[in-house]
Design an enzyme around this catalytic site. Structure first.
Site, mmCIF file in Angstrom:
data_model
loop_
_atom_site.group_PDB
_atom_site.id
_atom_site.type_symbol
_atom_site.label_atom_id
_atom_site.label_comp_id
_atom_site.label_asym_id
_atom_site.label_seq_id
_atom_site.Cartn_x
_atom_site.Cartn_y
_atom_site.Cartn_z
ATOM 1 N N ASN A 9 11.632 -42.381 82.578
ATOM 2 C CA ASN A 9 11.946 -42.154 83.993
ATOM 3 C C ASN A 9 11.282 -43.275 84.774
ATOM 4 O O ASN A 9 10.067 -43.255 84.977
ATOM 5 C CB ASN A 9 11.408 -40.779 84.432
ATOM 6 C CG ASN A 9 11.641 -40.530 85.916
ATOM 7 O OD1 ASN A 9 12.321 -41.304 86.587
ATOM 8 N ND2 ASN A 9 11.068 -39.454 86.431
ATOM 9 N N LYS A 11 11.511 -43.920 87.820
ATOM 10 C CA LYS A 11 11.232 -43.548 89.219
ATOM 11 C C LYS A 11 11.685 -44.698 90.135
ATOM 12 O O LYS A 11 12.689 -45.329 89.830
ATOM 13 C CB LYS A 11 9.753 -43.181 89.377
ATOM 14 C CG LYS A 11 9.311 -42.136 88.325
ATOM 15 C CD LYS A 11 7.950 -41.580 88.555
ATOM 16 C CE LYS A 11 7.639 -40.540 87.473
ATOM 17 N NZ LYS A 11 6.367 -39.860 87.658
ATOM 18 N N GLU A 99 8.568 -34.551 91.751
ATOM 19 C CA GLU A 99 8.555 -35.428 92.938
ATOM 20 C C GLU A 99 9.737 -35.126 93.850
ATOM 21 O O GLU A 99 9.629 -35.230 95.074
ATOM 22 C CB GLU A 99 8.528 -36.898 92.489
ATOM 23 C CG GLU A 99 7.176 -37.263 91.888
ATOM 24 C CD GLU A 99 7.218 -38.302 90.788
ATOM 25 O OE1 GLU A 99 8.226 -39.018 90.654
ATOM 26 O OE2 GLU A 99 6.216 -38.388 90.034
ATOM 27 N N GLU A 169 6.604 -30.629 82.715
ATOM 28 C CA GLU A 169 5.738 -31.667 83.271
ATOM 29 C C GLU A 169 4.711 -31.021 84.202
ATOM 30 O O GLU A 169 5.007 -30.791 85.384
ATOM 31 C CB GLU A 169 6.559 -32.682 84.068
ATOM 32 C CG GLU A 169 7.597 -33.415 83.260
ATOM 33 C CD GLU A 169 7.947 -34.768 83.889
ATOM 34 O OE1 GLU A 169 7.835 -35.764 83.173
ATOM 35 O OE2 GLU A 169 8.304 -34.813 85.066
HETATM 36 P P1 13P Z 1 3.727 -40.357 83.988
HETATM 37 O O1 13P Z 1 4.132 -40.614 82.563
HETATM 38 O O2 13P Z 1 3.567 -41.633 84.781
HETATM 39 O O3 13P Z 1 2.553 -39.440 84.092
HETATM 40 O O4 13P Z 1 4.963 -39.607 84.682
HETATM 41 C C1 13P Z 1 5.524 -38.526 84.053
HETATM 42 C C2 13P Z 1 6.788 -38.206 84.755
HETATM 43 O O5 13P Z 1 6.777 -37.754 85.891
HETATM 44 C C3 13P Z 1 8.054 -38.473 84.061
HETATM 45 O O6 13P Z 1 9.111 -37.888 84.718
#
Ligand code: 13P
Length: 254
Positions: A9, A11, A99, A169
């Site tokens: 991901n 983001k 998020e 998560e």
């Molecule tokens: P991190 O691996 O940066 O902690 O993020 C996890 C996440 O939100 C994947 O969708």
């Protein structure tokens, strides 16, 4: 046998050039993926068509979107419909990332609608759930996660569940460097499987992949993936560097 999946991901990171370079670096060193293994890459919308063409012909690697809108089409400036993703060659869509819930006020009911949009446009869903720290500290995480699942995906049929992957998560582990330990991950994943089993039956629950996300990296991926009910990972920060993401993919293939 249920699938093992490692999903990136990105983001809101990596422009067109940076994303293109990352995908080509990953492809250069990608291990052979067994039939039951998949790698997903979820870039920002604007990179999607270019990543789809880069990955055409690469076996078992698929493009995911990070979101879709809950309506089929219409006057929703700035939004993208599930049908558009499908037409662009996207295979999966991530729904309910914490998020999105936090910054874009996505409710469980809205996520149920998004799930319906995705499935009716032949997209597979990576449905995210997970508790904030205060819920974990109060030891209420099992009820919290069960409610997220009940309110967003319990209306689906058992057949539709074939197109759903769940990602657990814990919010306190996302981007914090604080990973759930293997006992915490296994406990929650087996709880999620029990919740699915009670609603959809053991066969559906056993064949649903449940991914762990939250500060997953090459150094901890192998022990997390070795847990009986952890079927792979949803990776944020460590998916932005080819070497780290490949390290996590290798951990899946072991
Ligand atoms: P991190 O691996 O940066 O902690 O993020 C996890 C996440 O939100 C994947 O969708």
């Amino acid at each position: 046998m249920r699938k093992k999946i490692v999903a990136a991901n990105w983001k809101m990171n990596l422009n067109l050039t940076e994303g293109g370079n990352l995908v080509s670096d990953i492809c250069k060193s990608l291990p052979i993926l067994a039939e039951n293994m998949q790698v997903l890459i979820a870039p920002p919308y604007i990179n999607i068509t270019s990543v789809v063409s880069q990955l055409s012909g690469v076996s078992n690697v698929f493009v995911a979107a990070q979101n879709c809108h809950q309506e089929a089409s219409g006057a929703y400036t700035g939004e993208v419909a599930a049908s558009m993703l499908s037409a662009a060659g996207v295979t999966y869509v991530i729904i309910g990332h914490s998020e999105r819930r936090q910054y874009f006020a996505e409710s469980n009911a809205m996520l149920a609608q998004k799930t319906d949009q995705a499935l009716s446009n032949n997209l597979k869903v990576v449905f995210c759930c997970g508790e904030p720290l205060e819920v974990r500290d109060a030891n209420n995480q099992n009820a919290y996660v069960a409610q997220q699942i009940e309110e967003s995906i319990f209306h689906l049929t058992a057949e539709q569940m074939n197109s759903v992957v769940v990602a657990y998560e814990p919010i306190w582990a996302i981007g914090t460097g604080r990973t759930a330990n293997t006992a915490q991950a296994q406990d929650m994943h087996s709880h999620i499987r029990a919740v699915l089993s009670a609603k959809f039956g053991a066969e559906v629950a056993d064949s649903t992949s449940i991914l762990y996300g939250g500060s997953c990296k090459p150094s901890n991926a192998a022990e997390l993936f070795a847990c009986q009910d952890v079927d792979g990972g949803l990776i944020g920060g460590a998916s932005l560097k080819a070497e780290e993401f490949l390290g996590i993919i290798y951990a899946m293939t072991k």
